[in-house]
Write a protein that holds these residues in place. Structure first.
Motif, PDB file in Angstrom:
ATOM      1  N   GLU A 198       0.837  -1.202   0.000  1.00 16.41           N
ATOM      2  CA  GLU A 198       0.000   0.000   0.000  1.00 16.41           C
ATOM      3  C   GLU A 198       0.872   1.252   0.000  1.00 16.41           C
ATOM      4  O   GLU A 198       0.572   2.244  -0.691  1.00 16.41           O
ATOM      5  N   ASP A 199       1.958   1.231   0.757  1.00 20.13           N
ATOM      6  CA  ASP A 199       2.864   2.369   0.811  1.00 20.13           C
ATOM      7  C   ASP A 199       3.538   2.596  -0.545  1.00 20.13           C
ATOM      8  O   ASP A 199       3.703   3.734  -0.992  1.00 20.13           O
ATOM      9  N   VAL A 200       3.923   1.502  -1.205  1.00 19.81           N
ATOM     10  CA  VAL A 200       4.524   1.590  -2.531  1.00 19.81           C
ATOM     11  C   VAL A 200       3.535   2.190  -3.532  1.00 19.81           C
ATOM     12  O   VAL A 200       3.886   3.046  -4.347  1.00 19.81           O
ATOM     13  N   PHE A 201       2.287   1.741  -3.483  1.00 22.95           N
ATOM     14  CA  PHE A 201       1.268   2.260  -4.401  1.00 22.95           C
ATOM     15  C   PHE A 201       1.074   3.763  -4.212  1.00 22.95           C
ATOM     16  O   PHE A 201       0.823   4.493  -5.173  1.00 22.95           O
ATOM     17  N   GLU A 202       1.203   4.223  -2.986  1.00 24.95           N
ATOM     18  CA  GLU A 202       1.000   5.643  -2.681  1.00 24.95           C
ATOM     19  C   GLU A 202       2.204   6.492  -3.079  1.00 24.95           C
ATOM     20  O   GLU A 202       2.053   7.590  -3.633  1.00 24.95           O
TER      21      GLU A 202
END
Length: 244
Positions: A198-202
């Motif tokens: 999720e952090d990577v996607f953001e």
């Protein structure tokens, strides 16, 4: 975000009809890849990420084997070698980016250095954030200076389906060669992996991510084939004229 995205096809979608559409898409992709190779102005980098058992290898087989072998390469990234660890984390990646006219598949990628490295606490959040900044700059470099189109695919499998896929590697003779007891250890870290993804996607979304529902192979193949076909068509390529 991920828990709100279905990992299966819509119930209204007909499986056999969708598989027929996929075959048609693969024919188009084959023709477009030939054009990509002949024109020699662009390259395509397909980044495939996902949990163990999410069907990364199967996707390559189902979608990309229809392409002329001269125009496509695949690179898998496992644990860094001793030599690779002596360089920055992107050194081993940059060596394999596609030349103009070709498609390169990354089966796992530089994102492992902000995923598994973070899950196992080999790096802290500060280092991870600096690495994600470097990844954004790296992908921008490829786009702006080499005409590289980047497709980032996350193979979105459900936790239940992942368990089934890993168990099958213990019972199906054709899949036993894939068995690795560490896969089950990694699966126990599911929640932390989801947080890191999720952090990577953001933070690494300058090049957008495509979340591909992957519980059903036929649907996964259709979505990726459609995405690749559309991407190649948008390049508006032309065959070069006869040289003097």
């Amino acid at each position: 975000m991920l828990e709100k995205i279905n990992t299966r096809a819509p119930e209204s979608l007909d499986k056999e009809e969708t598989k027929k559409k996929t075959k048609e898409l693969l024919k188009e992709i084959s023709d477009l890849q030939n054009l990509l190779y002949a024109e020699g102005k662009h390259s395509v980098l397909v980044i495939i990420q996902g949990m163990d058992g999410s069907g990364k290898d199967g996707l390559i087989k189902d979608v990309f084997t229809s392409i002329n072998p001269l125009g496509i390469n695949t690179q898998s990234f496992k644990a860094p070698t001793e030599e690779e660890l002596k360089h920055d984390f992107l050194w081993r990646i940059h060596r394999h980016v596609p030349e103009k006219g070709k498609i390169m598949l990354f089966n796992r990628s530089h994102y492992e250095d902000v995923l598994i490295a973070r899950v196992h606490e080999w790096i802290d959040d500060e280092v991870a954030n600096r690495r994600m900044e470097a990844i954004n700059a790296f992908e921008k470099l490829l786009q702006e200076h080499n005409g590289t189109v980047i497709l980032k695919l996350y193979m979105h499998i459900s936790r239940k389906e992942q368990k089934e896929q890993l168990k099958e590697r213990m019972t199906n003779p054709e899949k036993m060669w894939k068995y690795n007891k560490n896969d089950f250890i990694e699966a126990e870290k599911w929640d932390r992996y989801m947080e890191c993804y999720e952090d990577v996607f953001e933070k690494c979304n300058t090049v957008p991510w495509h979340i591909i529902p992957t519980d059903q192979n036929w649907y996964k193949a259709y979505l990726v084939a459609q995405l690749l076909r559309d991407t190649l068509k948008k390049l508006d390529m032309q065959y070069p004229s006869m040289k003097n």
